[in-house]
Scaffold this motif. Sequence first.
Motif, PDB file in Angstrom:
ATOM      1  N   LEU A  83       0.831  -1.207   0.000  1.00 43.01           N
ATOM      2  CA  LEU A  83       0.000   0.000   0.000  1.00 43.01           C
ATOM      3  C   LEU A  83       0.864   1.254   0.000  1.00 43.01           C
ATOM      4  N   GLY A  84       1.919   1.248   0.810  1.00 43.25           N
ATOM      5  CA  GLY A  84       2.838   2.382   0.827  1.00 43.25           C
ATOM      6  C   GLY A  84       3.511   2.585  -0.512  1.00 43.25           C
ATOM      7  N   LEU A  85       3.885   1.480  -1.154  1.00 40.54           N
ATOM      8  CA  LEU A  85       4.507   1.564  -2.475  1.00 40.54           C
ATOM      9  C   LEU A  85       3.541   2.176  -3.489  1.00 40.54           C
ATOM     10  N   ALA A  86       2.283   1.757  -3.429  1.00 42.75           N
ATOM     11  CA  ALA A  86       1.283   2.314  -4.343  1.00 42.75           C
ATOM     12  C   ALA A  86       1.086   3.810  -4.098  1.00 42.75           C
ATOM     13  N   VAL A  87       1.018   4.202  -2.846  1.00 42.17           N
ATOM     14  CA  VAL A  87       0.850   5.618  -2.508  1.00 42.17           C
ATOM     15  C   VAL A  87       2.045   6.421  -3.008  1.00 42.17           C
ATOM     16  N   VAL A  88       3.239   5.892  -2.794  1.00 41.20           N
ATOM     17  CA  VAL A  88       4.450   6.600  -3.226  1.00 41.20           C
ATOM     18  C   VAL A  88       4.485   6.732  -4.743  1.00 41.20           C
ATOM     19  N   LEU A  90       2.025   6.798  -6.782  1.00 38.27           N
ATOM     20  CA  LEU A  90       0.955   7.664  -7.267  1.00 38.27           C
ATOM     21  C   LEU A  90       1.151   9.139  -6.892  1.00 38.27           C
ATOM     22  N   PHE A  91       1.690   9.404  -5.710  1.00 39.63           N
ATOM     23  CA  PHE A  91       1.669  10.767  -5.193  1.00 39.63           C
ATOM     24  C   PHE A  91       3.031  11.433  -5.030  1.00 39.63           C
ATOM     25  N   VAL A  92       4.118  10.729  -5.253  1.00 39.77           N
ATOM     26  CA  VAL A  92       5.445  11.346  -5.123  1.00 39.77           C
ATOM     27  C   VAL A  92       6.083  11.376  -6.502  1.00 39.77           C
ATOM     28  N   PRO A  93       6.071  12.531  -7.148  1.00 37.50           N
ATOM     29  CA  PRO A  93       6.588  12.602  -8.519  1.00 37.50           C
ATOM     30  C   PRO A  93       8.115  12.520  -8.601  1.00 37.50           C
ATOM     31  N   ASP A  94       8.817  12.993  -7.577  1.00 34.96           N
ATOM     32  CA  ASP A  94      10.277  12.999  -7.593  1.00 34.96           C
ATOM     33  C   ASP A  94      10.800  11.605  -7.222  1.00 34.96           C
ATOM     34  N   GLY A  95      11.420  10.939  -8.178  1.00 33.65           N
ATOM     35  CA  GLY A  95      11.906   9.585  -7.972  1.00 33.65           C
ATOM     36  C   GLY A  95      12.965   9.473  -6.894  1.00 33.65           C
ATOM     37  N   ARG A  96      13.718  10.546  -6.663  1.00 31.77           N
ATOM     38  CA  ARG A  96      14.765  10.516  -5.642  1.00 31.77           C
ATOM     39  C   ARG A  96      14.184  10.515  -4.233  1.00 31.77           C
ATOM     40  N   ARG A  97      12.975  10.977  -4.071  1.00 34.56           N
ATOM     41  CA  ARG A  97      12.363  11.054  -2.734  1.00 34.56           C
ATOM     42  C   ARG A  97      11.474   9.862  -2.415  1.00 34.56           C
ATOM     43  N   ARG A  98      11.200   9.040  -3.387  1.00 32.49           N
ATOM     44  CA  ARG A  98      10.274   7.926  -3.178  1.00 32.49           C
ATOM     45  C   ARG A  98      10.756   6.955  -2.100  1.00 32.49           C
ATOM     46  N   GLY A  99      12.041   6.646  -2.108  1.00 37.96           N
ATOM     47  CA  GLY A  99      12.563   5.716  -1.109  1.00 37.96           C
ATOM     48  C   GLY A  99      12.414   6.240   0.308  1.00 37.96           C
ATOM     49  N   VAL A 101      10.172   8.491   1.389  1.00 35.75           N
ATOM     50  CA  VAL A 101       8.754   8.510   1.759  1.00 35.75           C
ATOM     51  C   VAL A 101       8.262   7.101   2.048  1.00 35.75           C
ATOM     52  N   LEU A 102       8.678   6.132   1.236  1.00 35.66           N
ATOM     53  CA  LEU A 102       8.265   4.749   1.469  1.00 35.66           C
ATOM     54  C   LEU A 102       8.788   4.245   2.815  1.00 35.66           C
ATOM     55  N   GLN A 103      10.020   4.594   3.139  1.00 39.29           N
ATOM     56  CA  GLN A 103      10.566   4.192   4.435  1.00 39.29           C
ATOM     57  C   GLN A 103       9.772   4.796   5.585  1.00 39.29           C
ATOM     58  N   CYS A 104       9.387   6.056   5.443  1.00 35.84           N
ATOM     59  CA  CYS A 104       8.583   6.697   6.492  1.00 35.84           C
ATOM     60  C   CYS A 104       7.226   6.023   6.651  1.00 35.84           C
ATOM     61  N   ILE A 105       6.607   5.672   5.541  1.00 34.83           N
ATOM     62  CA  ILE A 105       5.316   4.978   5.602  1.00 34.83           C
ATOM     63  C   ILE A 105       5.484   3.627   6.269  1.00 34.83           C
TER      64      ILE A 105
END
Length: 108
Positions: A83-88, A90-99, A101-105
């Motif tokens: 679910l966190g991966l799907a949210v990231v 869908l909603f985090v456009p910057d690929g460098r920040r996805r990891g 945000v996913l870790q925080c989730i």
Amino acid sequence: MTGVLVYSLNAVLPIILIIILGWLLRRGGMLSDGFLSSGSKLVFRVCLPVLLFYNIYNVDGLGAINWIMIWYSLGMIAVIYLLGLAVVLLFVPDGRRRGVVLQCIYRS
């Protein structure tokens, strides 16, 4: 109901009291930054692995393990991660920040 409250307090209260004790000792100047750094390394690199090994070693057998709870926990971890991966995605456009945000989730 009272039994559940007592059980919960027995599990959580010692941790809270140790945190309060550490805070009081730090505030009173009895613990330095160097000691806290060394103590944290000791606890996370030595004490916790030894305690984990000791607890696993003392299990009476595989019958003593609650396998339903283990499978449920693993399944929920996978669901939360997906679910966190799907949210990231869908909603985090910057690929460098996805990891990050996913870790925080996942960690929360």
